[in-house]
Scaffold this motif. Structure first.
Motif, mmCIF file in Angstrom:
data_model
loop_
_atom_site.group_PDB
_atom_site.id
_atom_site.type_symbol
_atom_site.label_atom_id
_atom_site.label_comp_id
_atom_site.label_asym_id
_atom_site.label_seq_id
_atom_site.Cartn_x
_atom_site.Cartn_y
_atom_site.Cartn_z
ATOM 1 N N ASP A 149 69.003 85.640 7.305
ATOM 2 C CA ASP A 149 68.958 85.992 5.872
ATOM 3 C C ASP A 149 69.579 84.865 5.058
ATOM 4 O O ASP A 149 70.519 84.199 5.519
ATOM 5 N N ASN A 150 69.078 84.674 3.871
ATOM 6 C CA ASN A 150 69.633 83.693 2.918
ATOM 7 C C ASN A 150 69.529 82.253 3.411
ATOM 8 O O ASN A 150 70.276 81.379 2.957
ATOM 9 N N SER A 198 69.144 89.711 10.319
ATOM 10 C CA SER A 198 68.546 91.044 10.259
ATOM 11 C C SER A 198 67.656 91.234 11.476
ATOM 12 O O SER A 198 67.114 90.266 12.024
ATOM 13 N N LYS A 257 64.100 93.678 6.086
ATOM 14 C CA LYS A 257 64.139 92.575 5.123
ATOM 15 C C LYS A 257 63.849 93.022 3.692
ATOM 16 O O LYS A 257 64.210 92.326 2.746
ATOM 17 N N LEU A 312 66.982 94.188 0.133
ATOM 18 C CA LEU A 312 67.045 93.020 -0.742
ATOM 19 C C LEU A 312 68.007 93.296 -1.882
ATOM 20 O O LEU A 312 68.029 94.408 -2.433
ATOM 21 N N LYS A 350 70.286 92.185 2.449
ATOM 22 C CA LYS A 350 69.764 92.144 3.821
ATOM 23 C C LYS A 350 70.889 92.443 4.819
ATOM 24 O O LYS A 350 71.575 93.430 4.668
ATOM 25 N N ASN A 351 71.070 91.620 5.857
ATOM 26 C CA ASN A 351 72.045 91.908 6.907
ATOM 27 C C ASN A 351 71.810 93.309 7.460
ATOM 28 O O ASN A 351 72.717 94.115 7.594
#
Length: 464
Positions: A265-266, A356, A384, A388, A391-392
């Motif tokens: 994520d990110n 994730s 995902k 938003l 996430k995680n």
């Protein structure tokens, strides 16, 4: 030529991964189908280096991956970004041509198909596209290149011709050059079946009895044996359930398999912070390489089987439970350990990457390609999207032998997930049956978890 404020970059993308994997119907074939894309990328990068392209000009992935021989999983992604110099575009043309010729030769040798026919098909089937573009140096450079590749992938045209042996090759039971390239000599047996992965915990009770059953029903079978994998797995189950040393330890969850997709994520935002500075990108790549090795060993120690280990992008098969000495761990304990490994390589500052997960848990007779796609869908469409921008998350679906299924998804940092893990741990210790424990935990704590959902506005958990 580029100016002082711009650089020329080349982006490369390889496909069709989704089309290939959804057409394959065994663990062996899915591994081979995934690995062949990693093999193509690695071979092309090696060709570029052999033609004089400096290592430091290949920005992503790191060329240092070439040093990781027999990594036991695919390690190269389906995209590459490099700084371009005069003549590099032509070098990529040569790399593509020689790579597919090399692949055709190996498939022809392994499977006995005509090399010219298979080469013509490989040239038609594999979508290896690259482009060169001049971009201003800045924080959006990497993202801009990925956007170009996204556009190219949407325009791909796939071959409708006969496979000329490609998919038969990926499905073959005997060891192929793929297995030899991926695994060290002492592990070049047939890629494990679903039940072989799902039941690995039983090996801790009697290695001799377990290995004898696997040898008899899988490894000692002739290469030209026409039995299907499900029949082999069913024979393994019957043997495990009747063996004097193993039958009392056999549980319902030994007939279920977890297929896991994980993704960072990110990552886009994090790369944006790195801009396109080589030193920062190198540091980033080295951290992902370190995690890649740690993740592989963590999955293997648990009893799982990696398929693709690409740093922040993981795909693997795993049993639902695994015994560590006297302690039993579950697939969710494995995910926590992978998270802990990943966190060690980042400072856990706001905006740092997380992972994730999408998980499908299915009975061994469930079509493996459908379970594989379900796992991907749980990652992309649930984990995902429902959480938003944070996430995680983790999202999974359990499909029981009866056909009944349910889904659950959690923010891994939330209270709901912590309660779920605690309750699952307590129940599995009492019941020794992961499937019943899992369904019992979710049913029993449904009201508690849903109360948390309604109480917290940021939706810490979701249970369907």
């Amino acid at each position: 030529m580029s100016s002082n404020n711009t650089n020329n970059y080349i982006g490369l993308t390889i496909g069709p991964i989704h089309k290939t994997l959804t057409a394959l119907k065994s663990t062996r074939a899915l591994f081979s189908g995934s690995y062949i894309f990693s093999y193509i990328m690695g071979t092309m990068i090696q060709s570029l280096i052999d033609q004089g392209v400096p290592n430091e000009n290949i920005l992503l992935p790191s060329p240092n991956l070439l040093k990781q021989k027999q990594a036991e999983a695919g390690i190269f992604p389906d995209r590459m970004i490099m700084e371009a110099q005069d003549g590099d575009f032509g070098k990529l043309e040569i790399a593509r041509s020689t790579t597919l010729k090399n692949l055709a030769t190996k498939i022809s040798s392994d499977f006995g198909v005509d090399e010219t026919r298979i080469l013509n098909y490989l040239n038609d089937y594999f979508q290896i596209y690259f482009f060169e573009v001049a971009l201003e140096k800045g924080e959006d450079t990497i993202r801009d290149i990925h956007n170009y590749m996204n556009t190219i992938e949407l325009q791909q045209n796939y071959s409708e011709n006969e496979t000329d042996g490609l998919f038969d090759f990926l499905n073959q039971k005997k060891s192929s050059f793929i297995i030899k390239d991926a695994f060290p000599p002492n592990r070049r047996n047939r890629f494990p079946s679903l039940v072989q992965i799902a039941s690995r915990e039983l090996r801790s009770y009697s290695k001799e009895a377990y290995d004898k059953i696997i040898d008899e029903h899988i490894y000692k079978k002739a290469d030209n044996d026409n039995s299907v994998d499900i029949d082999d797995d069913e024979n393994v189950i019957k043997a495990l359930k009747t063996d004097p040393a193993l039958k009392k330890h056999f549980k319902a969850y030994h007939k279920y398999i977890a297929i896991v997709h994980a993704d960072g994520d990110n990552m886009g935002g994090y790369l944006k912070q790195q801009k396109v500075e080589k030193a920062k990108l190198k540091s980033f790549s080295e951290r992902l390489m370190k995690f890649r090795l740690t993740a592989k060993e963590t999955i293997k120690k648990y009893g799982g089987q990696p398929v693709y280990i690409g740093g922040d992008d993981l795909v693997f098969f795993a049993p639902l439970a695994s015994k560590y000495g006297e302690e039993r761990k579950t697939i969710f304990d494995l995910i926590q350990e992978l998270d802990n490994n990943f966190d060690k390589d980042f400072d856990r500052q706001p905006g740092d990457p997380t992972l994730s997960y999408g998980i499908s848990i299915t009975y061994y007779k469930y079509p493996v390609n459908e379970a594989f796609q379900l796992s991907r869908d749980m990652l992309d469409d649930v984990a995902k999207k429902k959480f938003l921008p944070k996430k995680n998350a983790i999202a999974f679906q359990l499909t029981k032998h009866s056909g009944h299924s349910f889904q659950a998804s959690f923010d891994k940092s939330g209270d709901g997930y912590k309660k779920f893990l605690k309750a699952l741990s307590e129940n599995i210790e009492d019941e020794k049956d992961f499937i019943n424990s899992l369904t019992h935990t979710l049913d029993f704590h449904r009201n508690t978890i849903n109360h948390i959902v309604n109480h917290f506005k940021d939706r810490k958990s979701f249970l369907a």
